[in-house]
Design a protein around this motif. Structure first.
Motif: not given
Length: 458
Positions: A222-230, A254-258, A275-282
């Motif tokens: 769980y919580y592997k993305n930079p920020n979470q939604s739940g 549970r995907g990479f980009d949400f 929003w189909m993104s959950a990326m860090n800045e780099e």
């Protein structure tokens, strides 16, 4: 600069150019669905935020409108940030956060509103109330609703001065005068350092508090993305506050980009975009579409239903309007290969009785592994910054019966068991001729349906 066929999304909402992020102001008004979104029309950085605007009569075919809100006043001069919408007295109200950077460098936030009679031209009302005491300037993303007594409620995400996340609630009888009722959700837990994009979903049996906490540490898968939604299942009380337990928090996707989902109710349906993104800045700066002058997309609209205390996300039936030609295979599907008819495809696989592991490889870029013993699903992709494999994994409550996968040239949305779990992700593959889907499915009976989908954006 034109969008290439390698990455362009033909049936998702994307910006015409520049950067897109949170869905905002979802509403059904004047016989049309309105979707607004955070938009930087001047570049692909998180600056110069406006509200972009698209409308549709069927939630599938979208028409672009002119920018709805842009910085113009002292209270929003440095950005129009996220928020929601309501329809009242045949007018469309937008609620948003105005971002301000003062001449001395101090940053401020104001919760604001704007109103329209035609759904296209908006008159700003200005700040609704003073900034709450005990909170940093990180207070944003207002969402408003009306209760059965006719009272209005507004929740807004926040950060306490002790650097913990929270949500505040305000009450009004006239949409003009708002009184703070304190924390929407009483808790002593330190659950992230900021709560963004709060939302409330109402069902007959329970209410749902949806929010996007920042700063959660990883816990197992769980919580592997930079920020979470739940979300948390609970009850909305007569006081306007929410009763529930933080320990029951469940990730929505549970995907990479949400991230940053928002919902709206139309008749008896609750529909959500993310929003189909959950990326860090780099990672974000390495997205290949930046070279084409655009970045990011919204998810497909999803109908949200509550089943046995779990939110299911189902692709809208209207999405079948996208379908063109189709192919149907039924019988033993233990292994096989398919050539996708285009880079816009709906791929459906159903198992009548799944007893063994299986593997699916999409365009030699995304791999889906099912472990029968664990009843778990793992999705792999190659990170475009590091060129390393990375995964997201979910253990299913029910045995895997099927997947409905929406494939685009640079996105996937995987709906598992009719929405019990969803994996949303971006991937980037320059080769447009790579259209294979390989399936290793053991000795399992089932069926596969493949539909080519058409372009649906102005």
């Amino acid at each position: 600069m034109n969008k290439s066929d390698s990455y362009n999304l033909k049936y998702h909402i994307t910006p015409p150019y520049g950067l897109l992020n949170d869905p905002n102001g979802l509403a059904f008004f004047n016989h049309q669905y309105h979707v607004f979104y955070q938009w930087n029309p001047k570049g692909t950085e998180h600056k110069h935020k406006c509200w972009g605007h698209v409308v549709s009569s069927d939630l599938v075919h979208w028409q672009r409108k002119s920018v709805a809100l842009e910085p113009s006043e002292w209270y929003d001069k440095d950005g129009i940030y996220s928020g929601g919408a309501i329809v009242h007295n045949e007018q469309l109200y937008l609620f948003y956060t105005g971002n301000v950077v003062r001449d001395d460098g101090v940053k401020e936030s104001y919760q604001c509103a704007a109103v329209s009679e035609d759904g296209e031209h908006f008159q700003k009302i200005g700040p609704l109330f003073e900034h709450p005491k005990g909170y940093t300037r990180h207070v944003r993303d207002p969402k408003v609703w009306r209760d059965h007594n006719g009272d209005w409620w507004l929740i807004v995400g926040g950060q306490r001065e002790d650097m913990t996340g929270d949500t505040l609630i305000y009450k009004s009888t006239d949409l003009s005068n708002w009184e703070c009722q304190g924390s929407f959700f009483e808790h002593d837990n330190k659950f992230g350092y900021m709560w963004e994009c709060p939302d409330v979903l109402n069902f007959a049996e329970n209410d749902i508090f949806v929010f996007s906490p920042q700063g959660l540490p990883e816990v197992g898968e769980y919580y592997k993305n930079p920020n979470q939604s739940g979300y948390i299942v609970g009850k909305l009380l007569e006081t306007g506050k929410f009763s529930g337990n933080l320990s029951d928090f469940k990730e929505l996707d549970r995907g990479f980009d949400f991230y940053a989902p928002q919902s709206f109710r139309v008749n008896d349906r609750i529909i959500m975009f993310g929003w189909m993104s959950a990326m860090n800045e780099e990672t974000e700066r390495a997205v290949p579409t930046i070279q084409e002058g655009w970045i990011h997309a919204l998810t497909l609209p999803r109908e949200i239903v509550l089943i046995n205390g779990v939110l299911y996300q189902k692709p809208l039936p209207e999405l079948q309007l996208l379908r063109l030609d189709g192919a149907h295979y039924k019988g033993n599907i233990r292994s096989g290969g398919w050539l996708l008819p285009s880079l816009q495809v709906e791929f459906i696989v159903h198992f009548s009785m799944l007893t063994q592991n299986f593997k699916m490889i999409i365009r030699n870029a995304v791999q889906i592994d099912y472990n029968s013993e664990e009843n778990s699903l793992t999705v792999w992709r190659t990170n475009w910054l590091t060129n390393q494999k990375e995964y997201r994994k979910a253990t299913l409550t029910n045995r895997l019966a099927g997947m409905q996968i929406f494939i685009e040239s640079s996105s996937l949305e995987i709906f598992v068991n009719e929405g019990e779990e969803v994996f949303s992700l971006r991937y980037f593959l320059e080769d447009t001729e790579q259209r294979s889907v390989l399936l290793e499915a053991g000795d399992n009976e089932g069926e596969i349906k493949i539909y080519q989908l058409h372009e649906c954006k102005a």
